[in-house]
Design an enzyme around this catalytic site. Structure first.
Site, PDB file in Angstrom:
ATOM      1  CB  SER A 175      -3.053   1.409  13.926  1.00 18.72           C
ATOM      2  OG  SER A 175      -4.099   0.565  13.513  1.00 18.72           O
ATOM      3  CG  ASP A 291      -1.844  -3.402   7.543  1.00 17.59           C
ATOM      4  OD1 ASP A 291      -2.995  -3.798   7.802  1.00 17.59           O
ATOM      5  OD2 ASP A 291      -1.359  -2.365   8.040  1.00 17.59           O
ATOM      6  CG  HIS A 321      -1.761  -3.324  11.347  1.00 16.53           C
ATOM      7  ND1 HIS A 321      -2.027  -2.169  10.638  1.00 16.53           N
ATOM      8  CD2 HIS A 321      -2.032  -3.037  12.644  1.00 16.53           C
ATOM      9  CE1 HIS A 321      -2.442  -1.229  11.470  1.00 16.53           C
ATOM     10  NE2 HIS A 321      -2.451  -1.737  12.703  1.00 16.53           N
TER      11      HIS A 321
END
Length: 363
Positions: A175, A291, A321
């Site tokens: 991320s 996501d 996510h």
């Protein structure tokens, strides 16, 4: 024209998880201060990691050391080193994996990543360096990016003392950490391009980007490359569990006004020119289908492929996510396997042929 919306439909795996355990917890944006959310989230992540270390017996298999690395402003960057625990043997010439955790530049600690880093060491003989860069809101942009590069440079200068092989370096992140990993590799690639003959140091063999957040400033996203604006993941998955558009806006606000100016570092690594991508190491990109960040990962993969970078893409359709935090999901086990496989792929020097169409491996 791009259309990856087929990956955004919630999967049966996720629906069964919700039916059994209930909806994923929401980030209490607007109900708690940013620092209170940070403290609560970090405590939860640390607890889960500690439970996993114990349940999987990782502590008995991995040697863990904590370092403090000087940043350019003399801040001490907490860094943790994970090596195989082998009695009676000296570690030498082990591949190096430099890792940056996720958490929207707001969450994450040294302890929160112990299990994730230890699993890699148990699965293969490798040295893992986990850099716990400074976090917003106390430390706004670009402090995390500066820490990421400063710590990486120190590691490269000193890794041989830990038994690391500078000819086999992999950089990865999850991320926001994937953004930092890209930032570091792009900076090293640019330095190599400027002074190839006199360049010394590490050979970065690979880049592992898991559910990457590559465009921080949403205003720079062009929806003209999509078949329809509503098909883009930022819109299709705007209300997705775990990380929604509201949560992304919260993270960006925490980073401060400097993130919109981009004077000291570029937070929008997914938008760099093709020229800057040429020469990057083999790259693995893992995306979650449900996501908001899905499309920037897939489009970045296409851009890398078009500029001669060997790329592998893995898609977890219908999962949100951050799904890896749920151990009960079968895809969480596959996630762990893919991280290991991706590191090994880059180290093997096997590449995909230039000019080949990019394949999305659906997990």
């Amino acid at each position: 024209m791009a259309d990856f919306s087929r990956f955004g439909i919630p999967s049966r795996e996720w629906q069964e998880h919700i039916e059994k355990f209930g909806p994923a917890p929401e980030t209490p944006v607007g109900k708690m201060s940013a620092l209170a959310i940070q403290r609560s989230t970090n405590a939860g992540r640390e607890e889960i990691s500690a439970q996993q270390m114990k349940a999987e017996g990782l502590s008995s298999k991995v040697a863990i050391q904590t370092l403090l690395i000087h940043a350019r402003d003399n801040f001490l960057i907490p860094t943790r080193v994970y090596t195989p625990k082998k009695t009676g043997s000296f570690l030498s010439n082990l591949p190096i994996y430099v890792f940056y955790h996720g958490g929207g530049f707001v969450y994450g600690t040294l302890d929160s990543e112990d299990a994730a880093c230890s699993r890699i060491v148990v699965a293969m003989d490798v040295i893992v360096f986990h850099i716990s860069y400074r976090h917003a809101p106390r430390h706004p942009f670009p402090e995390a990016h500066n820490d990421a590069l400063d710590a990486f440079n120190w590691i490269i200068e000193n890794a041989e003392g830990f038994g690391g092989d500078l000819g086999n370096v992999i950089v990865g992140g999850v991320s926001a950490g994937a953004n930092l990993a890209c930032h570091v590799v792009l900076a090293r690639n640019a330095a190599l391009a400027r002074d190839y003959e006199n360049h010394e140091g590490a050979i970065i063999k690979g880049l592992v980007l898991a559910t990457p957040w590559l465009i921080i400033n949403e205003e720079y996203i062009s929806y003209e490359e999509f078949v329809a604006k509503e098909k883009a993941s930022r819109l299709q998955c705007s209300n997705a569990p775990m990380v929604s558009s509201k949560v992304l806006d919260f993270f960006v606000a925490c980073m401060g006004e400097g993130v919109h100016e981009c004077n000291d570092a570029n937070p929008n690594v997914g938008l760099v020119s093709g020229k800057k991508l040429r020469g990057l190491p083999s790259t693995t990109i893992m995306v979650a289908g449900s996501d908001p960040l899905r499309d920037e990962g897939l489009l970045f993969a296409q851009n890398l492929n078009q500029n001669g970078v060997p790329v592998k893409v893995h898609v977890f359709p219908g999962l949100p996510h951050g799904f890896r935090r749920f151990d009960g999901l079968p895809s969480s086990r596959r996630w762990d396997q893919l991280v290991i496989e991706s590191i090994k792929w880059s180290l093997s020097n096997q590449t995909v042929a230039n000019g080949m169409d990019l394949t999305f491996n659906v997990e």
